[in-house]
Every structure is written in C-alpha cells, then in structure tokens.
Motif scaffolding. Structure first.
Motif, PDB file in Angstrom:
ATOM      1  N   ASN A   1      -2.440   3.802   2.785  1.00  0.00           N
ATOM      2  CA  ASN A   1      -3.137   2.673   3.947  1.00  0.00           C
ATOM      3  C   ASN A   1      -3.205   3.876   5.183  1.00  0.00           C
TER       4      ASN A   1
ATOM      5  N   GLN B   1       6.241  -2.172   6.709  1.00  0.00           N
ATOM      6  CA  GLN B   1       5.263  -3.061   6.531  1.00  0.00           C
ATOM      7  C   GLN B   1       6.399  -3.160   4.998  1.00  0.00           C
TER       8      GLN B   1
ATOM      9  N   SER C   1      -3.935  -0.362  11.635  1.00  0.00           N
ATOM     10  CA  SER C   1      -4.306  -0.881  10.914  1.00  0.00           C
ATOM     11  C   SER C   1      -3.036  -1.141  10.102  1.00  0.00           C
ATOM     12  N   LYS C   2      -1.718  -0.297  10.427  1.00  0.00           N
ATOM     13  CA  LYS C   2      -0.858  -0.668   9.842  1.00  0.00           C
ATOM     14  C   LYS C   2       0.214  -1.813  10.811  1.00  0.00           C
TER      15      LYS C   2
ATOM     16  N   ASN D   1       4.537   3.142   7.385  1.00  0.00           N
ATOM     17  CA  ASN D   1       4.608   2.427   6.224  1.00  0.00           C
ATOM     18  C   ASN D   1       5.538   1.487   5.557  1.00  0.00           C
TER      19      ASN D   1
ATOM     20  N   GLY E   1       0.664  -1.038   0.287  1.00  0.00           N
ATOM     21  CA  GLY E   1       0.256  -0.503  -0.215  1.00  0.00           C
ATOM     22  C   GLY E   1       1.308   1.406   0.375  1.00  0.00           C
TER      23      GLY E   1
END
Length: 403
Positions: free
Chosen positions: A306, A81, A105-106, A78, A48
């Motif tokens: 994201n 991930q 969520s991350k 970010n 993402g």
C-alpha cells in the motif's frame, strides 16, 4: 508470551477473512544474491498487507459487549485498513485515528472498508494518544497495532504458512515497526524449527530495536524519519520486545536509498508493487546488511503493497538515481553559438537520453559571458554514468553531479 498454540488457534479465525498468500521463488533475486530467495507475498493479502490477520484474530476474540461498544485504534495506514475490514465483516463499529500526513490512498481505503477516520498528529504515537482518549470517552475497545497477544498471534499465521510451504528454510527476514509481525512470525517459526534464523529489519530513520536489545529494555526515539511509513514507530511494543529478545537472532537496519532500490527492483524484475516497509527485508539482503551462505534458503516477508502514488514517484526516481539509471548534471559553458551543441554531441555519442535542459545566465556564481546548464539524463547503469562523465571531462567540461 505468545505461544505456538495461540498462533494455531488464530489460524482458524483468520482464514475466514485473510488469504493464504504465495511463497514465490525468485530466480532474479537468487541470482543477484547467490542465495535461494523465496518471496512471501503479503502484498497480495486482502487490504494489501498482513495487518488483516492480526486485526481479524483480535476482533474475533472480543466479547459480545465489547463488539456492541465498537473498537478504536491508531495506525499509519495498514493496520487501519485491517481493523476496518475485520470490524465490518464482524458487524462491529470501528473508529480509526491516523496521522495527519498519512498517505491519502490509505485514508480513503480505510473509509471505504467502513471505518470512521479521525486525522490527528504528526506520527503514529500522536495518533495513538488520541485513540486512547476516544477509548476512554466512548467505551470502545482499543485494538493495538502490535502490542497485543491476539494481534501478534494473528500475524504469526504467516510463519505457519512459510514453514508448511518451505520446511527446509534457513532464514526468515521480517520488517520491524512496532514488532507485532516479527514476534508472531518468530514464534511460529522458532517453535517449529528452532534451528531456523529470524532476522529483523528496521529503517535507519526509525531504528529503536537494536538499541533496546543492547540496553535490555525498550528505548523510544524522539522522532522518526523514513520513507517506510508502515514501520515509522518511535519504539517497539513491550510484548513484541519480549518475544524479539527470546526468538529473533539479529536486527539490522537499511537506508531510505537502499529501500528505494529494493522497491524499484521489485517493480522492474518481480513485477510486484511493494511499499517501503514491505521492501526492507529485500533491501537488507541486496544491500549486504545480512550475512548468509551461498544457496542459503531465505524468505524475505514482503509485508505490504500500500504505497501512496506520490511517494512511489519519489521512490522510483531515487531508485533510478541509486542504480545509475537517471542522473542530473551541471556545467558552465561559454555563452556563444555552438557551445551547447558541443556538449550535446558528446552526450549523444555516449548514448545518454536527454530528459530536460535548463539554462541560467543570471547566476551570480558564473562569469558575465557564461551560462549555467543543468541536464536531466537517462543512463544505463553506474558504469555508463562513469563513462559519460569521463568523456565530458576529457573534452574540458567541468561537470558537477547534482543527482
């Protein structure tokens, strides 16, 4: 500094894991701005966001001993991930330190990509300090989110794609947090097209670069405060700063309200979900922070998508308020039968939709025979809001705008 040759070498490593993302011409934003706007959709990248590019390039260049010892990094989400997936794809153990308030969520996505997540501190800089402790204690290689030439070169592969897909481009607009993205993109663009303009954008609440450029040295902020968590860093990295001084033509800032409007427009008009950090280039374009000529060919780099769902709800509501699509008003009525009906009749005649009504007869700020009323209304733009308020005031209602 990073050179074009480094970026070209990075592409060979990066293409094994990262996608080549689309460059999408936007009729909507071209019409809104008068420029020719092409959106670089890193929102469609694996994980993402663009971060997978730099993380892959860095991990691919580790020695065998470094791979065996594993890697560690700090990230607001970010980069976490990107490192997690790149490390897992290369068979390397990864440990990621994230701020305690990082989007849920991350955090979950980082764990799902195979990393061990450690939560520490209020922001990126606190997390980074903890990650360096783990680096020393466990012998891991620290994969910096931006202040690393291999990471910068990996991010620069975006610039290669932009120039190849749109060789006549005039301006590239890029978010700036720590500077890894813009330094890589600027290198790739400027070393192929020196006449092209590269503009960096920061959030008002995390705007260290313009001051740093004025001083000729890195200026660190005491704290950051912005909805664009992906670029919420206190300072730019030294290596990126050197490139920014050399290749970036201008750095501008945008407010959280302007970011919210850009996110909302992208959702509604481009059917594209973009996080706050990824929306700042378009926010700068729509908000007038950048000067440009009619029909100038401009590429906003939408660096990631994201966004936490709770944050998205807040951002959308702010965007609707800023564009006159949602309004909250307050007024005081006589506490008698029919008073509320008179108010609602005007609102109905003006074609505003009522989301909610709240009465309060207990406020000490009003008379004993009065009632305070707050209304949440759906409206159709700022002109409609102005017309509604005028109609209410003409009928004697003292109306206060709350949102």
């Amino acid at each position: 500094m990073v050179a074009l040759s480094d970026v070209l070498d990075a592409r060979v490593r990066v293409e094994e894991t990262a996608r080549r993302t689309p460059l999408d011409y936007s009729h909507t934003f071209s019409d809104m701005t008068g420029a020719e706007v092409h959106l670089k959709l890193e929102t469609l990248q694996r994980t993402g966001s663009f971060k997978i590019r730099g993380a892959t390039n860095r991990i691919k260049t580790l020695t065998d001993d470094e791979k065996s010892a594993g890697v560690v990094t700090a990230s607001a989400g970010n980069h976490a991930q990107g490192v997690a997936l790149a490390a897992t794809k290369s068979g390397v153990d990864s440990k990621i330190v994230m701020p305690e308030n990082a989007p849920i969520s991350k955090i979950k996505a980082t764990r799902d990509y195979g990393a061990t997540v450690v939560l520490h501190g209020d922001d990126y800089n606190d997390a980074q300090a903890k990650a360096h402790e783990l680096e020393d204690a466990e012998g891991r290689t620290y994969v910096h989110a931006f202040d690393d030439e291999m990471v910068m070169a990996g991010q620069g592969t975006i610039g290669l794609e932009i120039v190849e897909d749109l060789p006549d481009l005039d301006t590239v607009v890029v978010p700036i947090g720590g500077g890894g993205l813009i330094s890589g993109v600027a290198t790739a663009v400027k070393e192929q097209k020196p006449e092209a303009r590269v503009v960096g954008v920061q959030a008002d609440g995390a705007s260290s670069v313009a001051t740093s450029l004025d001083k000729g040295e890195i200026h660190a902020l005491d704290s950051v405060d912005t909805i664009a968590d992906g670029i919420a860093t206190r300072s730019v990295g030294q290596r990126p700063f050197d490139v920014i001084e050399e290749y970036v033509d201008e750095v501008v800032t945008v407010s959280d309200s302007e970011i919210a409007v850009a996110v909302t427009h992208l959702l509604e008009r481009a059917k594209t979900l973009v996080e706050g950090a990824g929306a700042v280039p378009l926010a700068a374009l729509l908000g007038g922070a950048i000067d440009y000529d009619d029909d100038e060919i401009i590429v906003p780099v939408l660096s990631g998508g994201n966004i936490d769902m709770n944050t998205l709800t807040t951002v959308i509501m702010r965007g609707l308020v800023e564009t006159g699509r949602y309004v909250k008003i307050r007024t005081v009525l006589k506490d008698r039968p029919g008073a509320l009906g008179d108010l609602l009749e005007i609102i109905s005649d003006m074609r505003a939709n009522i989301y909610g009504i709240q009465h309060d007869r207990t406020s000490r700020d009003i008379a004993m025979n009065a009632t305070e009323v707050e209304l949440d209304l759906e409206t159709r733009g700022q002109d409609h809001v102005d017309e509604l308020l005028s109609a209410l005031r003409e009928e004697g209602f003292d109306v206060e705008m709350l949102a």
